[in-house]
Design a protein around this motif. Structure first.
Motif, PDB file in Angstrom:
ATOM      1  N   ARG A 165       0.804  -1.221   0.000  1.00 54.76           N
ATOM      2  CA  ARG A 165       0.000   0.000   0.000  1.00 54.76           C
ATOM      3  C   ARG A 165       0.839   1.275   0.000  1.00 54.76           C
ATOM      4  O   ARG A 165       0.341   2.353   0.299  1.00 54.76           O
ATOM      5  CB  ARG A 165      -0.951  -0.008   1.201  1.00 54.76           C
ATOM      6  N   ASN A 198      -5.065   2.788   1.350  1.00 56.56           N
ATOM      7  CA  ASN A 198      -5.877   1.690   0.848  1.00 56.56           C
ATOM      8  C   ASN A 198      -6.207   1.925  -0.622  1.00 56.56           C
ATOM      9  O   ASN A 198      -6.045   3.028  -1.155  1.00 56.56           O
ATOM     10  CB  ASN A 198      -7.152   1.553   1.690  1.00 56.56           C
ATOM     11  N   LYS A 199      -6.706   0.890  -1.280  1.00 56.70           N
ATOM     12  CA  LYS A 199      -6.842   0.915  -2.741  1.00 56.70           C
ATOM     13  C   LYS A 199      -7.780   1.998  -3.257  1.00 56.70           C
ATOM     14  O   LYS A 199      -7.622   2.487  -4.372  1.00 56.70           O
ATOM     15  CB  LYS A 199      -7.331  -0.455  -3.228  1.00 56.70           C
TER      16      LYS A 199
END
Length: 442
Positions: A165, A198-199
């Motif tokens: 990440r 986070n994505k």
């Protein structure tokens, strides 16, 4: 076992050995001295409740802003129950572990000579970052300020806590002068902000300027700008993108730049079984997306000897050079001296914003420009002197050393959040993050 393990029972000793066996089996990466049993005990220790102080509260619940005083490890354990998965941005400025009374561990300062200084700092950060990880929203981001002393170790630690990440390592200059090392004659005046997310997270970037877009030829496709038709790779790197192109209306041929090949491949250069990803140059020309040179000078060479002589004399079109293959192709053809360009329509742009640069520039370094040469947005931030002056003006003291400038923290908040998002700083310090959030809300 030495005396340091006397307080452990058999099960705890086995737990400790198993954990270290696993750690030793995977030596790649960061390894530090840690007591896994003590770590588990701290996590599962007696719960610390928070008390509300009505006399210090403003307005009625629910409050938009919370200030919590206490050990940040205990507070993080509490917040994990109430704010898990809800925090959009965590922005912290932890102790830098310089050995100059900046890092307290178990109520004792850890100095430069301490044998386990780095391990103690890493374990301290690891326990807090693992709790902070659970607080992040699906599109959440954590930004950690750090200096040269621990930036590499912190990066490895965050790789472990937030695997896969890592987003960026921002670099900013802390002062306008130079702090020169007498031993090595180098000035280290930069600090870093490590970013993991986070994505679902994306920076806001900066709005693109469309000042260069217009429609002087009344193109029904709308406003357009004059862009480069080449890309920064040589003919050796991209042989399929190195070829001549011809103006369909005038018949003039244009050689490719050997150092910057065309941005589009040619259908004629595709081998059997291969296919193009995206448009071909033939399609781009057919769609009238090429800006051909106007009133261009042209030349025709009747023999290879004439062409070679012109190249050696430096009078041939600049992209025809000695040693290039297929020079005989150009014999007898009308060759242009100019360079075709690309007609970029505003409607083709992927986004209305420029991506964020990892370089944070001072106003003095950047002046009025807000983008780099590659089009990325550069945040303009101040030096630590800005933070010191602001605190002195507000508090009348200099109790906080090297405070972060408000402009830096506010720029990061602005880039990572939108109205309604939750921002957390569990190393409150002088309160710059809270100040930045209030300033951004204002």
């Amino acid at each position: 076992m030495g005396s340091r393990y006397n307080d452990l029972n058999r099960e705890e000793l086995l737990r400790l050995l198993e954990a270290r066996d696993r750690r030793d089996a995977t030596r790649f990466g960061l390894v530090w001295e840690a007591n896994e049993v003590a770590r588990d005990k701290a996590l599962n220790n007696d719960f610390v409740a928070l008390d509300l102080l009505p006399e210090l509260s403003v307005g009625n619940a629910p409050w938009r802003n919370l200030i919590i005083e206490g050990d940040n490890y205990d507070v993080l354990r509490y917040l994990r129950m109430t704010f898990s998965g809800r925090v959009k941005c965590i922005l912290i400025d932890p102790p830098y572990n310089t050995g100059n009374s900046d890092f307290i561990y178990n109520d004792r300062f850890v100095d430069k000579e301490h044998a386990w200084r780095h391990s103690m700092w890493l374990e301290y950060m690891y326990q807090r970052l693992t709790l902070a990880r659970d607080l992040l929203a699906e599109d959440g981001v954590i930004l950690v300020h750090i200096n040269e002393e621990e930036v590499d170790r912190l990066g490895c630690l965050m790789d472990r806590v937030f695997p896969g990440r890592k987003v960026a390592k921002f670099v900013w200059r802390t002062r306008s002068g130079a702090r020169v090392s007498k031993d090595y004659f180098v000035s280290v005046d930069h600090e870093y902000v490590l970013c993991y997310a986070n994505k679902g997270f994306k920076f806001a970037g900066s709005a693109k300027s469309f000042a260069d877009y217009s429609n002087p030829d009344n193109d029904p496709r709308g406003d357009w700008a004059n862009f480069n038709l080449t890309k920064g790779q040589s003919y050796k790197d991209r042989p399929r993108s190195y070829y001549p192109i011809q103006h369909p209306a005038t018949g003039v041929w244009y050689p490719c730049n050997p150092d910057r090949v065309w941005a589009y491949s040619s259908e004629a250069r595709i081998k059997p079984g291969q296919r193009l990803v995206g448009k071909s140059m033939e399609q781009v020309i057919k769609e009238d997306k090429v800006l051909w040179p106007k009133d261009d000078k042209t030349v025709v060479y009747r023999s290879l000897a004439d062409l070679t002589a012109a190249i050696e004399a430096g009078t041939a079109p600049r992209h025809l050079r000695p040693g290039l293959s297929e020079l005989d192709f150009w014999v007898g053809k009308q060759i242009g001296f100019g360079m075709p360009r690309y007609k970029m329509h505003k409607s083709e742009l992927d986004a209305a914003h420029n991506p964020l640069s990892s370089w944070l520039a001072s106003a003095a370094e950047k002046d009025t420009a807000d983008t780099t040469g590659d089009g990325s947005a550069v945040l303009q931030v101040g030096y630590t002197a800005e933070g010191a002056s602001l605190l002195t003006a507000m508090l009348g003291t200099k109790d906080f050393s090297y405070p972060k400038p408000l402009s830096l923290v506010q720029a990061l908040v602005q880039q990572t959040t939108k109205p309604g998002d939750i921002v957390l700083d569990f190393f409150g310090g002088s309160g710059t993050t809270a100040h930045a959030v209030l300033a951004q809300n204002a």
